[in-house]
Design an enzyme around this catalytic site. Structure first.
Site, PDB file in Angstrom:
ATOM      1  N   GLU A  36      38.296  51.417  39.605  1.00 53.03           N
ATOM      2  CA  GLU A  36      36.632  51.840  39.535  1.00 53.03           C
ATOM      3  C   GLU A  36      36.111  52.944  38.817  1.00 53.03           C
ATOM      4  OE1 GLU A  36      35.468  49.295  43.812  1.00 53.03           O
ATOM      5  OE2 GLU A  36      36.124  51.767  43.784  1.00 53.03           O
ATOM      6  N   GLU A  40      37.430  42.735  41.210  1.00 52.32           N
ATOM      7  CA  GLU A  40      37.312  42.799  42.539  1.00 52.32           C
ATOM      8  C   GLU A  40      35.969  42.517  43.038  1.00 52.32           C
ATOM      9  OE1 GLU A  40      38.663  46.908  43.788  1.00 52.32           O
ATOM     10  OE2 GLU A  40      36.951  47.037  45.465  1.00 52.32           O
ATOM     11  N   ASN A  42      40.963  54.386  46.002  1.00 55.21           N
ATOM     12  CA  ASN A  42      39.641  54.399  46.773  1.00 55.21           C
ATOM     13  C   ASN A  42      39.984  53.598  48.182  1.00 55.21           C
ATOM     14  OD1 ASN A  42      36.744  55.375  46.798  1.00 55.21           O
ATOM     15  ND2 ASN A  42      36.447  53.121  47.708  1.00 55.21           N
ATOM     16  N   TYR A  62      30.200  44.185  44.327  1.00 57.08           N
ATOM     17  CA  TYR A  62      29.711  43.831  45.903  1.00 57.08           C
ATOM     18  C   TYR A  62      28.211  43.376  46.007  1.00 57.08           C
ATOM     19  CZ  TYR A  62      34.253  45.436  46.909  1.00 57.08           C
ATOM     20  OH  TYR A  62      35.723  45.793  47.108  1.00 57.08           O
TER      21      TYR A  62
END
Length: 992
Positions: free
Chosen positions: A195, A307, A134, A264
């Site tokens: 991911e 992450e 990504n 995130y």
């Protein structure tokens, strides 16, 4: 399970919950991967070489800084900030220009130097090779040749895809295997894919997704067969997919050794509209509950945020310089501490250093300068480094009942072996900007206290969090509690030296065991200093002023009290290469811009680092040290009454202003027509004939022949098409064109040299259509339609195979195209610049002929400059050569600043010594400063600067370009000869 709300913070006392110490009754097993015991883990943390370690890692993309000589700079800054690990993404597309081609040797493609440096300076490595990464990159890191559809369904067990990724993944794994911690290197974990939360077709029912499982198992086997014997991990893309954990998916294939969560909590983009479907519908600055997810999905493993957001990337249309404030120092302060409250014990921050689209939204931006966000990260990291008891804690209780004001929510973590406590305080409503004073109820080995006892209350000033420690080990004594935060502990002369910090003007209080009296030896940084005797210790209360004060106790312990701004300028270099960073290996240095490293030889402390202006240096080091050198030069130091050494670095004579004044003017430009292909008489005999009548791409074109550029071996940058048609068998009055170029792409169409229209681009449109009239052009019996497409790269995830090129080309009024030809990167896949890589060039005339490269002769060109520009719709190429003579001993960050009149419709690119270093589209994007790395710029030699200017409408276009000096420091960083990174021009006439 703790009853914290998953998205909206804590919603006050209604969600307060006191968890029973159930976890304390469990004897959690210690795991390894059965291949070795070098890296082990359990419910609490990673155990590396027998030592528990809180993993604090930062993400670095080496392919975004293609100067291997600068990698040590980035890694030293990571180490100096307190990181004990870094993470590297691979990039299949960067290493593979064509199917069957792999480059791990040329220039920055040889990433092994990264692993050598991390070993040399003491950083562990999480390696994430892909195949898919990504990374806000073209096709998510997939090579362009993979996007044609010829390789089947991507990211599953399709044999065509398997055959494609295996050579890359195998070779990458073989290289990394040599540098594993089990072989004496630095790589301690290895990530499979990225991911990819696809283990289940139905998560709740645990219905297996067998093609995805087979894919993961093939990747794991490939890695193991290539010699990878460290634990394999994966980063789950969110808390809903619950994939690849041995705890949750027991008995189902594809599980890795360690589960990791990817999250995130704020919008990952500076364009908030990109997050409306996820966290865009929650209030700004909302924290999340990770604890429940980890206890459900991976209870026997460390809670690993593999992450975690460190900033937000800046897309086309985002604000100039990025959204610096949305994830600024206050965000760092709150969110990183909140993760401690969630019992996280391993974290990888994305990004630490990134490319243009991350720029200033991360701790260490593209210009390599450091600022408040870096320093706030450093305060947190230094605490993690010495808070050893955090590596084995349970989250035992949380709620609003700890504080005297319910506006404060507290999470209590406790190490049941040592009784060390960590109370993480935050506003109950995390978006709150209120200033809230409070006292805190804590439990210690000396009893229960409501703290502070003697001074002003603890304060959370808006978006702020504080970790209040109890029973914090200091040698043979304990810090029973402290309302100031721990900055670091350095053991010197066998005695711990503790640093505590507070924001200026706030009050602090701590209780130290085993002491009866204290003297304030340095007073400038404190006021209202008082001591209060206890039966087994001494309470010290004070008000923090700017600067430091030093307290010495009757047992020889020293505690240095400092404010935030002074802590920002404090460094903690270690003389050890061990990422564990023993407390007896550190010295404390206050004052310089950066301290990169430290070493001790007999009585001399040698420091390397950077400084601005004149810098007073104060050093806390073992008493044997009497001499200090900085960057190899001795500095005169004197010893203070409280044991530190004080000296002064030479006054820096070079400033941003002085460097800019010494830069050569960007004049003496030469110019040439950069779009001769628009003319009917242009000779395109060497171009690729576009004659495919079918395509394996899932998206089928509306008209034939197939005009997908990837089908003809062109994958990057601009594409130029030339279509021929005759009017003998029909009267063509216009053309209906639809192109797919990605969001913000643009294109212009010319008939026999005359502009008939342009799609100027939109940040939300990837497929664009125009019906263009030939009324303003000259229609002949034989005609050439030229279409120039600015391709903005391939989409990511499942969109990687979305095509780029002409979807529909239909003549209006009769007639049909008799031939199409296509130009892309010079020579296509077989002639990629081996040093600069496959993404550096596209199909513009100047790129194909090497006009951007050093050594090309422009003697026959006319003199003109970009600020004169074009008075019509066309394209022009500009070149100039300028000498640089940057003084030795400086680290200078340079860039180029572009500007154009308001309302300009243009696209421009800047090339520096052959590297494309900026794309400027002022009607869509807002980036105007483009940093360029030393090593790409020759700081002691000639530099070729080139600009392509594309005016997209009849008004024409002009741009101005000038130097931008972003930062200047006196530095210990040295850049060796980098001429090999700047190969010169060779004859490219084959690609006319």
């Amino acid at each position: 399970m703790l009853a914290m709300e998953a998205r909206y913070g804590f919603n006050g006392a209604s969600l307060a919950c006191v968890a029973q110490l159930v976890a304390a009754q469990v004897q959690w097993p210690v795991h390894n991967n059965s291949l070795n015991t070098v890296v082990e883990w359990d419910h609490y943390s990673y155990i590396i070489k027998g030592q528990r370690l809180f993993i604090w890692s930062g993400e670095i993309h080496y392919w975004r800084i293609p100067v291997p000589e600068l990698w040590i700079d980035i890694l030293q800054k990571a180490k100096a900030a307190g990181f004990n690990a870094v993470s590297f993404y691979g990039h299949w597309g960067y290493h593979s220009a064509a199917d069957g081609s792999l480059d791990f040797e040329t220039g920055a493609h040889n990433f092994e130097r990264l692993l050598e440096i991390t070993k040399e300076i003491g950083l562990y490595v999480l390696f994430r090779p892909g195949p898919y990464v990504n990374a806000e990159s073209n096709a998510g890191g997939f090579p362009g040749w993979l996007t044609t559809g010829a390789y089947g369904t991507l990211r599953n067990n399709d044999s065509r895809y398997t055959d494609a990724w295996t050579p890359y993944f195998k070779r990458y794994s073989e290289i990394v295997a040599k540098h594993q911690i089990t072989k004496g290197g630095s790589v301690f974990i290895y990530q499979i894919e990225n991911e990819y939360g696809n283990q289940w077709t139905n998560v709740a029912a645990k219905t297996p997704n067998y093609p995805a499982i087979a894919y993961m198992e093939a990747l794991e086997k490939c890695a193991r067969d290539a010699g990878i014997d460290v634990p394999l991990i994966h980063n789950n893309p969110n808390m809903n997919t619950k994939s690849w954990s041995k705890d949750y998916g027991a008995g189902v294939g594809g599980n890795v050794d360690n589960y990791g969560l990817d999250h995130y909590p704020s919008c990952w983009s500076c364009d908030l509209t990109e997050c409306t479907g996820t966290n865009g519908n929650v209030p700004e600055f909302t924290v999340y509950n990770y604890y429940n997810n980890f206890q459900q999905v991976a209870p026997t493993q460390p809670s690993f945020l593999a992450e975690f957001q460190g900033g937000s990337y800046n897309p086309w249309g985002g604000p100039e310089g990025g959204c610096v404030n949305t994830t600024g120092p206050d965000w760092v302060n709150v969110y990183y501490r909140h993760n401690i409250a969630q019992k996280v014990s391993a974290m990888n921050v994305y990004m630490l250093f990134g490319g243009t689209n991350w720029s200033f939204a991360i701790p260490d931006g593209e210009s390599r300068t450091i600022g408040p966000k870096y320093h706030e990260t450093k305060l947190f990291a230094q605490f993690l480094r010495v808070a050893r008891d955090l590596t084995k804690v349970d989250l035992v209780s949380n709620g609003t009942f700890f504080a005297t004001d319910p506006a404060i929510y507290t999470s209590e973590l406790r190490n049941l072996d040592t009784n060390a406590g960590f109370y993480v305080t935050i506003h109950t409503s995390s978006p709150s900007k209120a200033l809230t004073p409070f006292k805190l109820n804590v439990s210690t080995t000396e009893g229960n206290f409501t703290i502070p006892q003697y001074t002003n209350e603890i304060v959370l000033n808006g978006r702020e969090s504080k970790i209040i420690v109890t029973d914090f080990a200091l040698g043979k004594q304990k810090l029973i509690y402290s309302t100031a935060e721990v900055l670091t502990v350095s053991t010197q002369d066998k005695t711990p030296l503790l640093f505590l910090w507070l924001p200026e003007s706030e009050s602090g209080e701590f209780l130290l065991s085993g002491v009866r009296s204290a003297s304030l030896l340095k007073k400038e940084g404190c006021a209202d200093f008082q001591t209060h005797k206890r039966s087994n210790g001494l309470v010290v209360s004070y008000k923090q002023l700017q600067g430091t004060c030093v307290v010495k106790f009757d047992n020889g312990h020293r505690i240095v009290l400092t404010d935030r701004s002074t802590a920002y300028n404090t460094w903690f270099p270690s003389t050890s290469k061990d990422p564990f960073t023993p407390e007896n290996s550190t010295v404390i240095v206050q004052g310089p811009y950066l301290v990169r490293s430290a070493s001790i030889s007999q009585k001399t402390l040698s420091l390397e680092g950077d400084w601005e202006d004149s810098a007073t240096v104060e050093i806390y080091a073992p008493s044997v040290i009497s001499k200090v050198s900085f960057n190899g030069k001795n500095i005169k130091v004197s010893k203070t009454k409280y044991g530190s050494l004080v000296g002064k670095l030479d006054s820096a004579t070079n400033t941003i202003e002085s460097i800019k004044a010494g830069l050569p003017a960007l004049t003496n430009w030469k110019a040439a027509d950069a779009l001769p292909e628009r003319l009917a008489e242009y000779d395109d005999s060497k171009w690729t004939v576009a004659n495919h009548t079918s395509t394996q791409n899932p998206t089928k074109p509306a008209t034939l022949p197939v005009l997908w550029a990837d089908d003809y071996g062109y994958h990057s940058g601009h594409f130029i098409y030339r279509g021929r048609f005759s009017t003998l068998n029909g009267t063509s009055t216009g053309v209906n064109l639809t192109l797919i170029g990605g969001v913000s792409s643009g294109w212009s169409a010319f008939l026999n040299g005359d502009l008939i229209g342009s799609w100027i681009g939109s940040k939300s449109v990837t497929r664009s259509s125009l019906v263009l009239s030939f009324a303003n052009a000259t229609v002949k019996s034989e005609n050439v339609l030229t279409v120039v497409l600015d391709n903005m790269g391939h989409d990511q995830t499942s969109g990687a195979t979305n095509p780029r090129g002409i979807y529909n080309a239909t003549l209006i009024g009769g007639g049909k195209f008799t031939e199409w030809k296509l130009a892309g990167t010079a020579g296509g896949e077989k002639n990629i610049d081996p040093v600069r890589g496959p993404y550096n060039e596209g199909g513009l005339h100047g790129e194909r002929l090497g006009w951007h490269l050093p050594g090309f002769s422009d003697e026959s060109w006319n003199s003109s400059s970009p600020d004169v520009g074009l008075s019509e719709a066309s394209m022009r190429w500009y070149r100039t050569t300028v000498p640089l003579d940057i003084p030795a001993g400086l680290d200078v960050s340079l860039g180029f600043r572009l500007s154009s009149p308001a309302g300009s419709i243009l696209r421009a690119m800047v090339y520096v010594n052959g590297y494309q270093f900026g794309k400027y589209i002022p009607h869509i994007g807002n980036q105007v400063v483009f940093p360029v790395f030393p090593g790409i710029l020759d700081y002691q030699g000639e530099n070729t600067i080139a600009v392509s200017l594309w005016a997209m409408d009849a008004k024409g276009a002009i741009i101005s370009i000038d130097w931008d000096v972003i930062g200047v420091v006196e530095s210990g960083l040295t850049i060796e000869d980098t001429a090999y990174l700047r190969p010169g021009w060779e004859n490219r006439s084959a690609y006319y």
